[in-house]
Design an enzyme around this catalytic site. Sequence first.
Site, mmCIF file in Angstrom:
data_model
loop_
_atom_site.group_PDB
_atom_site.id
_atom_site.type_symbol
_atom_site.label_atom_id
_atom_site.label_comp_id
_atom_site.label_asym_id
_atom_site.label_seq_id
_atom_site.Cartn_x
_atom_site.Cartn_y
_atom_site.Cartn_z
ATOM 1 N N LYS A 194 -16.501 89.831 93.248
ATOM 2 C CA LYS A 194 -17.639 89.000 92.836
ATOM 3 C C LYS A 194 -18.908 89.749 93.232
ATOM 4 C CE LYS A 194 -17.895 84.922 91.966
ATOM 5 N NZ LYS A 194 -18.316 84.304 90.664
ATOM 6 N N ASP A 255 -0.836 83.927 91.959
ATOM 7 C CA ASP A 255 -0.112 82.682 91.669
ATOM 8 C C ASP A 255 -0.405 82.203 90.252
ATOM 9 O OD1 ASP A 255 1.137 82.644 94.049
ATOM 10 O OD2 ASP A 255 0.295 80.747 94.768
#
Length: 379
Positions: A194, A255
Amino acid sequence: MTTNRKVLMLAGDGIGPEVMHEAARMIEWMNDYRGAAFEIQEGLCGGAAYDAHGTSLTDETLADAMAADAVLFGSVGGPKWDDVPRDERPEAGLLRLRKEMDLFANLRPATVFDALAEASTLKADVVSGLDLMIVRELTAGVYFGTPRGTDRLPDGTRRGFDTEVYTEPEIERVARVAFELARKRANKVHSVEKANVMESGVFWREIVTALHKAEYSDVELHHMYADNCAMQLVRQPKQFDVIVTNNLFGDVLSDCAAMLTGSLGMLPSASLGAPGEDGRRKALYEPVHGSAPDIAGQSLANPVAMMLSYSMMLRYSFDMAEEADLVEQAVENVLAGGLRTADIMQEKTAKVSTGVMGDAVLREMGKLDRQGDRRAANI
Ligand code: NAD
């Protein structure tokens, strides 16, 4: 002369020993039919070790893991050990192994076998043929950074805080793993952070860019913000080849990518350390799933994640790409033939037990191996 390949097997708890049994048969097969010379040592970890020794990982087992060429790990944990002190919980054994072996790069492939494309929650054409690899940094970042904790501010209110921190070598070594992997795959890396809002993200991007320029300019490199990456994973996952990212984003994104493939019982992983003096990395291979206490002891477990963890070991610890391809192709063919364990059942497929699934994959490996021999003989 072939040197023996020393593998430490830690089956663990719950379905761990059931699925490990199928991987062990595969290793025997490799020794019998491929002269692979695997030398197996078995050990206890998790609840099984706690019951036997009062600790979830003994120093002896840790020493065996450090001395092995690779560790094959099942799964640990279960309600039986819910009241065990936190430091001795089954999961603590695995965490200690990862820490002591300094396994800093976690490889999580998300591959969709054609026969299971319908099992994904996404449309089949979005995931069919998907083959991506997430490389997550595993030993640094916000899960380990200091200062961390809670305190009270001068105005009397409380606050909680963690620290995201990465050093240059920590970023470089994990990026290196990603670039090396990409070279053996589709030659493309997405580095994810980010940088728009985090200083550590700007730094991550700077280090990855410099390493790319200096050593890996032949690999296609893209930078992507983590939130966009999450969106792209469910929108157009086939644009990715290798994704490299920090511990926190890797936790979440791997995930998310896993769910593209349909079932936990299909997902392998590898955790790699730094290369030693002999050039070999410490490495631990394990299925993504846990010990599944709800189905343990009933022959319901899908052994494919464990088998594919072994095929990752073949590929990344022993440079046995041909054998790894053989395992993966055998799994693909068995699924295409309509055999399924309960977790991946679909219409018009036959439900089989853990052992029958293992039998079928081994049989298919034998068939493919003989076909390969015949093709070679005809050249
Ligand atoms: P889990 O992965 O064990 O099970 C989640 C669900 O998926 C269950 O319904 C289970 O039956 C099913 N499942 C998992 N693997 C399967 C397989 N191979 N075949 C068919 N079905 C499968 O996760 P959980 O229930 O959250 O955790 C159970 C225990 O495992 C806990 O003690 C947890 O701490 C531990 N755990 C260990 C690891 C590890 O050893 N690396 C990872 C995750 C969870």
